[in-house]
Scaffold this active site. Structure first.
Site, PDB file in Angstrom:
ATOM      1  CG  ASP A  15     -10.042   7.160   7.215  1.00 46.55           C
ATOM      2  OD1 ASP A  15      -9.023   7.167   6.495  1.00 46.55           O
ATOM      3  OD2 ASP A  15     -10.023   7.334   8.452  1.00 46.55           O
TER       4      ASP A  15
ATOM      5  CE  LYS B  98      -3.391   2.482   2.910  1.00 42.11           C
ATOM      6  NZ  LYS B  98      -4.221   2.437   4.142  1.00 42.11           N
TER       7      LYS B  98
ATOM      8  CD  GLU C 153      -7.037   5.091   2.766  1.00 42.82           C
ATOM      9  OE1 GLU C 153      -7.980   5.201   3.567  1.00 42.82           O
ATOM     10  OE2 GLU C 153      -5.877   4.794   3.115  1.00 42.82           O
TER      11      GLU C 153
ATOM     12  NE  ARG D 232     -11.058  -1.426   4.137  1.00 38.91           N
ATOM     13  CZ  ARG D 232     -11.576  -1.696   5.327  1.00 38.91           C
ATOM     14  NH1 ARG D 232     -12.687  -2.399   5.432  1.00 38.91           N
ATOM     15  NH2 ARG D 232     -10.996  -1.271   6.428  1.00 38.91           N
TER      16      ARG D 232
ATOM     17  CE  LYS E 236      -6.717   8.268   8.560  1.00 39.64           C
ATOM     18  NZ  LYS E 236      -7.348   7.160   9.288  1.00 39.64           N
TER      19      LYS E 236
ATOM     20  CG  ASP F  24      -2.093   4.967   5.072  1.00 40.61           C
ATOM     21  OD1 ASP F  24      -1.912   3.876   5.638  1.00 40.61           O
ATOM     22  OD2 ASP F  24      -3.197   5.342   4.620  1.00 40.61           O
TER      23      ASP F  24
ATOM     24  CG  ASP G 171      -5.692   7.686   5.058  1.00 38.98           C
ATOM     25  OD1 ASP G 171      -6.638   8.350   4.559  1.00 38.98           O
ATOM     26  OD2 ASP G 171      -5.861   6.646   5.719  1.00 38.98           O
TER      27      ASP G 171
HETATM   28  N1  BES Z   1      -4.359   4.110   7.054  1.00 40.14           N
HETATM   29  C1  BES Z   1      -5.473   3.852   7.871  1.00 40.14           C
HETATM   30  C2  BES Z   1      -5.208   2.789   8.940  1.00 40.14           C
HETATM   31  C3  BES Z   1      -4.388   3.229  10.105  1.00 40.14           C
HETATM   32  C4  BES Z   1      -4.952   3.910  11.159  1.00 40.14           C
HETATM   33  C5  BES Z   1      -3.062   2.866  10.189  1.00 40.14           C
HETATM   34  C6  BES Z   1      -4.177   4.274  12.254  1.00 40.14           C
HETATM   35  C7  BES Z   1      -2.296   3.221  11.282  1.00 40.14           C
HETATM   36  C8  BES Z   1      -2.861   3.918  12.308  1.00 40.14           C
HETATM   37  C9  BES Z   1      -6.633   3.340   7.020  1.00 40.14           C
HETATM   38  O1  BES Z   1      -6.716   3.854   5.749  1.00 40.14           O
HETATM   39  C10 BES Z   1      -7.883   3.714   7.727  1.00 40.14           C
HETATM   40  O2  BES Z   1      -8.159   4.866   7.843  1.00 40.14           O
HETATM   41  N2  BES Z   1      -8.627   2.717   8.203  1.00 40.14           N
HETATM   42  C11 BES Z   1      -9.817   2.939   8.923  1.00 40.14           C
HETATM   43  C12 BES Z   1     -10.837   1.946   8.448  1.00 40.14           C
HETATM   44  C13 BES Z   1     -12.216   2.193   8.987  1.00 40.14           C
HETATM   45  C14 BES Z   1     -12.790   3.449   8.381  1.00 40.14           C
HETATM   46  C15 BES Z   1     -13.082   1.007   8.656  1.00 40.14           C
HETATM   47  C16 BES Z   1      -9.516   2.740  10.409  1.00 40.14           C
HETATM   48  O3  BES Z   1      -8.788   1.818  10.763  1.00 40.14           O
HETATM   49  O4  BES Z   1      -9.994   3.543  11.207  1.00 40.14           O
HETATM   50 ZN    ZN Z   2      -4.974   4.547   4.929  1.00 44.29          ZN
HETATM   51 MN    MN Z   3      -7.832   5.687   5.722  1.00 45.53          MN
END
Ligand code: BES
Ligand code: ZN
Ligand code: MN
Length: 495
Positions: A350, A268, A352, A354, A280, A291, A273
């Site tokens: 968020d 990725k 994204e 996947r 966020k 990210d 992000d």
């Molecule tokens: N890049 C983030 C995941 C992340 C969060 C990595 C905190 C490291 C620390 C990812 O894109 C994301 O935002 N995931 C969301 C998914 C949710 C909206 C289902 C998450 O984990 O909050």
């Molecule tokens: Zn992300």
């Molecule tokens: Mn995200």
């Protein structure tokens, strides 16, 4: 730092500094004992005074010892001889490199490989130590106008041995470890770069320059027009909200026979992000420059295996984009069509990672892979579930999962398997599209992996969620370079 070996004995070897172990309660290891015998118990007399207790990580530098040829002796505490573990061995190495950098020496001799660890051979010890020593060279101040120059630098470290065969083993292991360390260092450097520098275009340029310096690596970059032609609707929907054009980076390393199917590593490469319209919170949002650490670890692994000249075919694939809020960004409820033809309802912009990964995974089908492993800072839920000690591991093939677990144990860059059971798939139901991009509050890292699993039915696949393991926060904020060690070890074991 350069690494090599020296066939000699502790008392005879000429060096600015010889590094030797001391155990708790003042017990000496073999090289330390040899020095002490030739120095008329000089070392045991010092130890008796109580300045070093032999606890793990303690060090004591001693000058001008009579009867030996080394200018200095660095005593390193190694704890109880019987209790040595992988983790304490690495702690001993960290303490050693910290201490040696206070010594004004351009070379040193190291005897730490004589420590005995259960089930660990000479090559393992050299590999681990070289990785720890080399990591001390990695800088986080490259963008500071004034650099920290208080540390002295060591140019060459030689491992002491009394045997020619061991000397060859040491040199081989050290060369491999130096290649892995170079890969880790690259992953850290890319990870630490800010989002305004490390854009998808920047990553594509880095890949091209790696391709130019490495004969057996061919690099191809797909731009947005090409991705459009292919039908990567999920990936492009994320990039639409950003002014930085997305790049699809392909690094094709041909080290094996032409007939050998490739192992594909997908990383990725989300260079920032912000969350998109599902934005966020601002506290700590700077860390979302990390990210792209999955992508960075694929860069690092490609560099390491190319430097080693590993006899395998490995393709690195890094889909790279930003995720920003914008008038043209994805909106909650939007439905997009992925490269696979499956439609996706974007309930949270968020989620994204996947979306860009599913198109990259479908793309892998045309590479006719032996195995596909994706690496991603995918979910905050994985941070909560496992923390930093382990990356989250998911797989549709148990043999592959076991191989990754083993490579993690061996390299010290561990992962822990989580379930991909069908029951969890139900959480991804959408009323309007084939699949939703989120699965609700429960089991967030598992439903994210379930989402990816819908696009990996045609090959053996594993997914590593490195959301916690890829970087450190707080005072020591910085990328860790994980899981370059794990991936490289897996590939070495595949040879
Ligand atoms: N890049 C983030 C995941 C992340 C969060 C990595 C905190 C490291 C620390 C990812 O894109 C994301 O935002 N995931 C969301 C998914 C949710 C909206 C289902 C998450 O984990 O909050
Ligand atoms: Zn992300
Ligand atoms: Mn995200």
């Amino acid at each position: 730092m350069e690494f090599g070996s020296k066939v000699s004995s502790p008392e005879k070897v000429k060096t600015a500094c010889i590094i030797v172990p001391v155990f708790e309660s003042g017990k000496l290891s073999s090289s330390t004992k040899q020095l002490n015998d030739h120095a008329d118990n000089y070392l045991t007399n010092i130890i008796k005074k109580g300045d070093i207790k032999g606890k793990i990580g303690q060090t004591l530098l001693v000058h001008n010892i009579p009867g030996i040829n080394a200018d200095r002796v660095l005593l390193v505490g190694c704890g109880k001889e019987k209790d040595l573990t992988d983790i304490s061995f690495r702690k001993i190495c960290s303490a050693t490199i910290l201490a040696i950098k206070t010594v004004n020496a351009i070379e040193a001799i190291c005897c730490l490989a004589e420590l005995n660890l259960k089930d660990r051979d000479l090559s393992w010890k050299i590999t681990q130590a070289v990785k720890v020593f080399q990591a001390s060279e990695d800088r986080t101040d490259t963008l500071k106008s004034e650099k920290d120059d208080s540390e002295l630098s060591l140019g060459k470290l030689n491992w002491l041995t009394d045997s020619k065969t061991d000397s060859t083993k040491i040199n081989k292991a050290a060369a491999k470890a130096a290649a892995i360390a170079a890969g880790i260092s690259l992953a850290k450097t890319l990870g630490d770069l800010p989002g305004n520098v490390c854009t998808p275009t920047y990553l594509a340029e880095q890949a091209k320059s790696m391709g130019n310096t490495c004969k057996s690596m061919k690099v191809t970059i797909l731009d947005e027009r090409k991705m459009e032609q292919l039908g990567m609707g999920a990936l492009l929907s994320v990039s639409r909200g950003s002014r930085q054009p997305a790049k699809f980076i392909i690094m094709d390393y041909a080290g094996g026979k032409q007939t050998q199917k490739p192992i594909v590593l997908v990383g990725k490469g989300l260079t920032f992000d912000a969350g998109g319209i599902s934005i966020k919170p601002s506290a700590g949002m700077d860390e979302m420059k990390y990210d792209m650490c999955g992508g960075a670890s694929v860069f690092g692994t490609m560099k390491a295996i190319a430097e080693m000249g590993l006899p395998l075919n490995v393709i690195g694939v890094v889909p790279s984009s930003e995720n920003m809020p914008d008038g043209d960004a994805n909106k909650p409820g939007d439905i997009v069509t992925s490269l696979s033809g499956k439609t996706i309802e974007i309930l949270n912009t968020d989620a994204e990672g996947r979306l860009i990964l599913c198109d990259a995974l479908t793309y892998c089908e045309r590479l006719e892979p032996d195995t596909v492993i994706d690496v991603a800072t995918l979910t905050g839920a994985c941070v909560i579930a496992l923390g930093k000690p382990a990356s989250g591991l998911f797989s549709n093939n148990q043999k592959l999962a076991n191989a990754l677990i083993d490579a993690g144990e061996e390299s010290g860059d561990r992962c822990w398997q989580m379930p991909l059971w069908d029951e969890y798939q139900d959480q991804l139901k959408s009323n309007f599209a084939d699949i939703a991009n989120i699965g609700g509050r429960e089991a967030g890292s598992i439903t994210a992996a379930c989402f990816l699993s819908r696009f990996t039915k045609k090959f053996h696949w594993a997914h590593l969620d490195i959301a916690a393991s890829a970087w450190n926060s707080g005072a020591n904020k910085g990328a860790t370079g994980r899981p370059v060690s794990l991936l490289t070890q897996y590939l070495i074991n595949r040879c």
